[in-house]
Design a protein around this motif. Structure first.
Motif, mmCIF file in Angstrom:
data_model
loop_
_atom_site.group_PDB
_atom_site.id
_atom_site.type_symbol
_atom_site.label_atom_id
_atom_site.label_comp_id
_atom_site.label_asym_id
_atom_site.label_seq_id
_atom_site.Cartn_x
_atom_site.Cartn_y
_atom_site.Cartn_z
ATOM 1 N N GLY A 171 3.442 -4.193 -9.778
ATOM 2 C CA GLY A 171 1.993 -4.293 -9.928
ATOM 3 C C GLY A 171 1.284 -3.259 -9.084
ATOM 4 O O GLY A 171 1.889 -2.332 -8.561
ATOM 5 N N SER A 172 -0.012 -3.460 -8.902
ATOM 6 C CA SER A 172 -0.843 -2.404 -8.334
ATOM 7 C C SER A 172 -0.581 -2.131 -6.856
ATOM 8 O O SER A 172 -0.649 -0.990 -6.420
ATOM 9 N N ALA A 173 -0.303 -3.166 -6.075
ATOM 10 C CA ALA A 173 -0.236 -2.963 -4.626
ATOM 11 C C ALA A 173 1.189 -2.807 -4.098
ATOM 12 O O ALA A 173 1.446 -2.017 -3.203
ATOM 13 N N GLY A 174 2.104 -3.565 -4.624
ATOM 14 C CA GLY A 174 3.487 -3.465 -4.171
ATOM 15 C C GLY A 174 3.699 -3.921 -2.747
ATOM 16 O O GLY A 174 4.545 -3.383 -2.028
ATOM 17 N N ARG A 175 2.971 -4.938 -2.331
ATOM 18 C CA ARG A 175 3.108 -5.425 -0.956
ATOM 19 C C ARG A 175 4.377 -6.275 -0.832
ATOM 20 O O ARG A 175 4.584 -7.201 -1.601
ATOM 21 N N ALA A 176 5.197 -5.951 0.145
ATOM 22 C CA ALA A 176 6.498 -6.611 0.299
ATOM 23 C C ALA A 176 6.844 -6.656 1.786
ATOM 24 O O ALA A 176 7.243 -5.653 2.366
ATOM 25 N N VAL A 177 6.682 -7.812 2.383
ATOM 26 C CA VAL A 177 6.842 -7.977 3.821
ATOM 27 C C VAL A 177 8.296 -8.344 4.143
ATOM 28 O O VAL A 177 8.876 -9.203 3.475
#
Length: 203
Positions: A171-177
């Motif tokens: 998706g747009s942000a690709g946030r993966a902690v």
């Protein structure tokens, strides 16, 4: 007060003294035997903050002679079970040590694996070869973390934490902690963190 554990026939299997007016102590029962219904009975008014049940049918999870929990090499299920027991037995008075041998501990889609006990140390055999990873199904800053620290004085050493989200399909942000830190006084020594965006998230 007293807490007792009994089986389906009513036979008492053990008892422990309940902690009085404190929410920072833990106690545990261990049951070995055939499958049955286990019942906890409390004398007096009782408040329970947390209950953890671990079915450890294949591998005994106990501290070794040096006081360390030793995770089975490369076994993600054993790592998760060990963390559950360590969280349940953690203490404000002493440190709980977990040794993680070299290997890849693939948690799959599992996110937000908790390190909730106080004074827990997670020590790998080597930073480059002791890898704890997960692969979330969707991106999110607050839902994807490989590990979620809520305890105080957590210590990580010689380990790699990896969030293996498929960044380009996320998706747009690709946030993966890979490490979400809601604890206090967390220390990382020789810790490699791998991801794409918001790799370490502290709040």
């Amino acid at each position: 007060g007293i807490i007792t554990m009994s089986d389906a026939t009513g036979t008492e299997l053990g008892s422990i003294a309940a902690q009085v007016e404190t929410d920072d102590q833990s106690s545990s029962f261990e049951y070995n035997g055939e499958a049955t219904t286990l019942t906890l009975t409390f004398s007096g008014t009782t408040y329970i903050h947390n209950v953890t049940i671990v079915n450890d049918a294949n591998t005994s999870i106990k501290k070794d002679d040096n006081g360390y929990f030793i995770v089975k090499a490369g076994d993600a299920s054993n790592l998760l079970a060990t963390l559950e027991i360590a969280n349940a037995q953690a203490s404000n008075e002493s440190r709980t040590f977990i040794f993680v041998p070299n290997g890849t501990y693939d948690l799959g889609k599992t996110c937000l694996t908790k390190v909730s006990g106080n004074n827990i140390s997670i020590i790998g055999e080597s930073m480059g070869n002791t890898i704890i990873k997960n692969t979330p199904e969707e991106e999110s800053i607050d839902k994807t973390a490989t590990l979620l620290v809520t305890g105080q004085n957590t210590y990580f050493q010689d380990i790699t934490l990896q969030n293996a989200l498929d960044y380009y399909s996320a998706g747009s942000a690709g946030r993966a902690v890979c490490l979400q830190d809601k604890g206090g006084r967390t220390i990382c020594k020789n810790v490699r963190m791998l991801s794409y965006q918001d790799t370490y998230y502290s709040n």
